[in-house]
Scaffold this motif. Structure first.
Motif, PDB file in Angstrom:
ATOM      1  N   GLN A  53      -4.177   5.508   3.219  1.00  0.00           N
ATOM      2  CA  GLN A  53      -4.269   6.250   4.474  1.00  0.00           C
ATOM      3  C   GLN A  53      -4.784   5.360   5.599  1.00  0.00           C
ATOM      4  OE1 GLN A  53      -3.106   9.303   5.013  1.00  0.00           O
ATOM      5  NE2 GLN A  53      -3.633   9.057   7.189  1.00  0.00           N
ATOM      6  N   LEU A  54      -5.795   4.555   5.309  1.00  0.00           N
ATOM      7  CA  LEU A  54      -6.360   3.672   6.308  1.00  0.00           C
ATOM      8  C   LEU A  54      -5.341   2.623   6.752  1.00  0.00           C
ATOM      9  CD1 LEU A  54      -9.018   3.151   7.822  1.00  0.00           C
ATOM     10  CD2 LEU A  54      -9.661   1.566   5.978  1.00  0.00           C
ATOM     11  N   ALA A  55      -4.553   2.116   5.804  1.00  0.00           N
ATOM     12  CA  ALA A  55      -3.524   1.132   6.138  1.00  0.00           C
ATOM     13  C   ALA A  55      -2.464   1.735   7.051  1.00  0.00           C
ATOM     14  CB  ALA A  55      -2.883   0.592   4.862  1.00  0.00           C
ATOM     15  N   ILE A  56      -2.036   2.959   6.738  1.00  0.00           N
ATOM     16  CA  ILE A  56      -1.017   3.630   7.552  1.00  0.00           C
ATOM     17  C   ILE A  56      -1.541   3.905   8.954  1.00  0.00           C
ATOM     18  CG2 ILE A  56       0.296   5.771   7.789  1.00  0.00           C
ATOM     19  CD1 ILE A  56       0.477   5.810   4.689  1.00  0.00           C
ATOM     20  N   GLU A  57      -2.794   4.314   9.048  1.00  0.00           N
ATOM     21  CA  GLU A  57      -3.395   4.588  10.356  1.00  0.00           C
ATOM     22  C   GLU A  57      -3.476   3.339  11.229  1.00  0.00           C
ATOM     23  OE1 GLU A  57      -7.158   6.280   9.476  1.00  0.00           O
ATOM     24  OE2 GLU A  57      -6.344   8.228   8.834  1.00  0.00           O
ATOM     25  N   ASN A  58      -3.479   2.170  10.587  1.00  0.00           N
ATOM     26  CA  ASN A  58      -3.555   0.914  11.330  1.00  0.00           C
ATOM     27  C   ASN A  58      -2.199   0.200  11.379  1.00  0.00           C
ATOM     28  OD1 ASN A  58      -6.568   0.208  12.070  1.00  0.00           O
ATOM     29  ND2 ASN A  58      -6.625   1.181  10.044  1.00  0.00           N
ATOM     30  N   ASP A  59      -1.137   0.999  11.273  1.00  0.00           N
ATOM     31  CA  ASP A  59       0.245   0.529  11.486  1.00  0.00           C
ATOM     32  C   ASP A  59       0.749  -0.433  10.415  1.00  0.00           C
ATOM     33  OD1 ASP A  59       0.464   2.040  13.856  1.00  0.00           O
ATOM     34  OD2 ASP A  59      -0.510   0.434  15.003  1.00  0.00           O
ATOM     35  N   PHE A  60       0.231  -0.332   9.202  1.00  0.00           N
ATOM     36  CA  PHE A  60       0.808  -1.070   8.089  1.00  0.00           C
ATOM     37  C   PHE A  60       1.803  -0.155   7.376  1.00  0.00           C
ATOM     38  CE2 PHE A  60      -3.160  -3.385   8.690  1.00  0.00           C
ATOM     39  CZ  PHE A  60      -2.754  -4.707   8.556  1.00  0.00           C
ATOM     40  N   ASN A  61       2.847  -0.747   6.789  1.00  0.00           N
ATOM     41  CA  ASN A  61       3.840   0.002   6.035  1.00  0.00           C
ATOM     42  C   ASN A  61       3.667  -0.276   4.549  1.00  0.00           C
ATOM     43  OD1 ASN A  61       5.200   0.792   8.510  1.00  0.00           O
ATOM     44  ND2 ASN A  61       6.026  -1.289   8.569  1.00  0.00           N
ATOM     45  N   ILE A  62       3.650   0.770   3.746  1.00  0.00           N
ATOM     46  CA  ILE A  62       3.538   0.610   2.295  1.00  0.00           C
ATOM     47  C   ILE A  62       4.930   0.740   1.699  1.00  0.00           C
ATOM     48  CG2 ILE A  62       2.527   1.524   0.184  1.00  0.00           C
ATOM     49  CD1 ILE A  62       0.193   2.532   1.904  1.00  0.00           C
ATOM     50  N   VAL A  63       5.392  -0.305   1.006  1.00  0.00           N
ATOM     51  CA  VAL A  63       6.755  -0.322   0.470  1.00  0.00           C
ATOM     52  C   VAL A  63       6.704  -0.192  -1.049  1.00  0.00           C
ATOM     53  CG1 VAL A  63       7.609  -1.690   2.405  1.00  0.00           C
ATOM     54  CG2 VAL A  63       6.786  -2.853   0.351  1.00  0.00           C
ATOM     55  N   ASP A  64       7.817   0.305  -1.609  1.00  0.00           N
ATOM     56  CA  ASP A  64       7.899   0.536  -3.055  1.00  0.00           C
ATOM     57  C   ASP A  64       8.499  -0.635  -3.814  1.00  0.00           C
ATOM     58  OD1 ASP A  64       6.851   3.137  -2.819  1.00  0.00           O
ATOM     59  OD2 ASP A  64       8.834   3.950  -2.328  1.00  0.00           O
ATOM     60  N   ASP A  65       9.121  -1.558  -3.097  1.00  0.00           N
ATOM     61  CA  ASP A  65       9.762  -2.715  -3.723  1.00  0.00           C
ATOM     62  C   ASP A  65       9.101  -3.980  -3.199  1.00  0.00           C
ATOM     63  OD1 ASP A  65      11.439  -4.751  -4.630  1.00  0.00           O
ATOM     64  OD2 ASP A  65      13.240  -3.511  -4.459  1.00  0.00           O
ATOM     65  N   SER A  66       8.649  -4.833  -4.114  1.00  0.00           N
ATOM     66  CA  SER A  66       7.948  -6.049  -3.694  1.00  0.00           C
ATOM     67  C   SER A  66       8.837  -6.967  -2.854  1.00  0.00           C
ATOM     68  CB  SER A  66       7.443  -6.817  -4.920  1.00  0.00           C
ATOM     69  OG  SER A  66       8.517  -7.269  -5.723  1.00  0.00           O
ATOM     70  N   LYS A  67      10.158  -6.857  -3.012  1.00  0.00           N
ATOM     71  CA  LYS A  67      11.065  -7.699  -2.241  1.00  0.00           C
ATOM     72  C   LYS A  67      11.031  -7.365  -0.755  1.00  0.00           C
ATOM     73  CE  LYS A  67      14.248  -8.347  -6.122  1.00  0.00           C
ATOM     74  NZ  LYS A  67      15.620  -8.124  -6.642  1.00  0.00           N
ATOM     75  N   ASP A  68      10.580  -6.160  -0.423  1.00  0.00           N
ATOM     76  CA  ASP A  68      10.510  -5.740   0.980  1.00  0.00           C
ATOM     77  C   ASP A  68       9.166  -6.059   1.615  1.00  0.00           C
ATOM     78  OD1 ASP A  68      13.079  -4.630   0.797  1.00  0.00           O
ATOM     79  OD2 ASP A  68      12.278  -2.742   0.018  1.00  0.00           O
ATOM     80  N   ALA A  69       8.248  -6.604   0.833  1.00  0.00           N
ATOM     81  CA  ALA A  69       6.885  -6.833   1.319  1.00  0.00           C
ATOM     82  C   ALA A  69       6.720  -8.241   1.872  1.00  0.00           C
ATOM     83  CB  ALA A  69       5.882  -6.612   0.191  1.00  0.00           C
ATOM     84  N   ASN A  70       5.797  -8.376   2.815  1.00  0.00           N
ATOM     85  CA  ASN A  70       5.356  -9.718   3.210  1.00  0.00           C
ATOM     86  C   ASN A  70       3.870  -9.905   2.932  1.00  0.00           C
ATOM     87  OD1 ASN A  70       4.500  -8.163   5.544  1.00  0.00           O
ATOM     88  ND2 ASN A  70       6.542  -8.559   6.395  1.00  0.00           N
TER      89      ASN A  70
END
Length: 267
Positions: A27-44
């Motif tokens: 929740q804290l990450a989303i509130e600070n404009d981070f995106n949580i992805v389900d596939d590691s290939k989409d992550a940085n």
């Protein structure tokens, strides 16, 4: 934290207690404009939650990504050389990311090739051990030059960060991760009038190539450990190890150096 690094992937071993602790962090990450992805290939940014073992698995399972940062979070109050953050203090982590109180450290990686066929990267170590109640015999070559014949329980080839793990338990040296190198340590070597090895760990520089040639004397199925995973490979003849061009980029707090973590862990 750069606007280009906003996609987070969490790697952990699910359980109800951990899921409950992670919920406010999400929740804290989303509130600070981070995106949580389900596939590691989409992550940085790839975040492991658990301990050093989980961090090693996260790096291996996501393919030793060169285009992203890795972050280690301890799920329990325990020492961790790869984990700068504690899950119970997740506000500190998000605040540090937003206020650029972080630095990027680069950890060396070794590449191990078995029988000139399959190659594996290791962040901690590659170990070769006998699976029988008998010693294993390995001819050791450095840059194709014969060095010694080892007879004993096995050999460990460790990175600088891996030097504090299995390698340290065999009296190997703890090496600064800013040094691009790898270390070879013995497991219960036989040293007598018939068999003779160096009898101590030795460190090889970034241009060196190590080759371990396993004698085919009935002990042809040793266990090869890659970080914290074991591989059972049939008919192992030789293993070639060198420093990889890859490095693992991890996020660290500015006031939390590698040697400060070593001090907290061991002293």
């Amino acid at each position: 934290m750069s606007n280009q690094r906003r996609n987070l992937y969490f790697y952990y071993h699910p359980n109800d207690e951990l899921e409950e602790k992670l919920a406010p962090l999400y929740q804290l990450a989303i509130e600070n404009d981070f995106n949580i992805v389900d596939d590691s290939k989409d992550a940085n940014i790839i975040i492991s939650v658990g301990g050093d073992g989980t961090f090693l698995q996260a790096v291996r399972k996501t393919g030793f990504r060169q285009d992203c940062l890795y972050v280690g979070i301890r799920s329990k109050d325990e020492a961790g050389l790869y984990c700068d953050f504690n899950l119970d203090n997740y506000n500190e982590m998000v605040d540090s990311m937003l206020n650029a109180e972080l630095e990027v450290r680069r950890f060396p990686v070794i590449e191990s090739t078995v029988n000139n066929e399959s190659s594996y990267c290791c962040l901690n170590e590659c170990s070769v051990r006998s699976t029988l109640i008998k010693s294993i015999v390995i001819d050791v070559f450095i840059d194709d030059t014969y060095f010694e014949t080892f007879r004993g329980d096995g050999l460990i080839v460790a990175t600088p960060t891996g030097s504090t793990g299995y390698n340290k338990s065999t009296k190997g040296a703890v090496v600064d991760p800013k040094l691009p190198c790898f270390q070879v340590s013995e497991l219960a070597s036989l040293n007598n009038n018939r068999y003779r090895t160096l009898g101590s760990s030795f460190i090889l520089g970034p241009e060196r190539t190590l080759r371990l040639s396993v004698r085919q004397d009935g002990n042809d199925y040793p266990i090869i450990g890659m970080d914290n995973e074991a591989f059972s490979i049939r008919n192992i003849k030789d293993i070639t190890v060198k420093l990889s061009d890859k490095v693992i980029k991890t996020v660290k707090l500015k006031n939390n150096s590698y040697w400060e973590r070593v001090q907290r862990t061991f002293l």
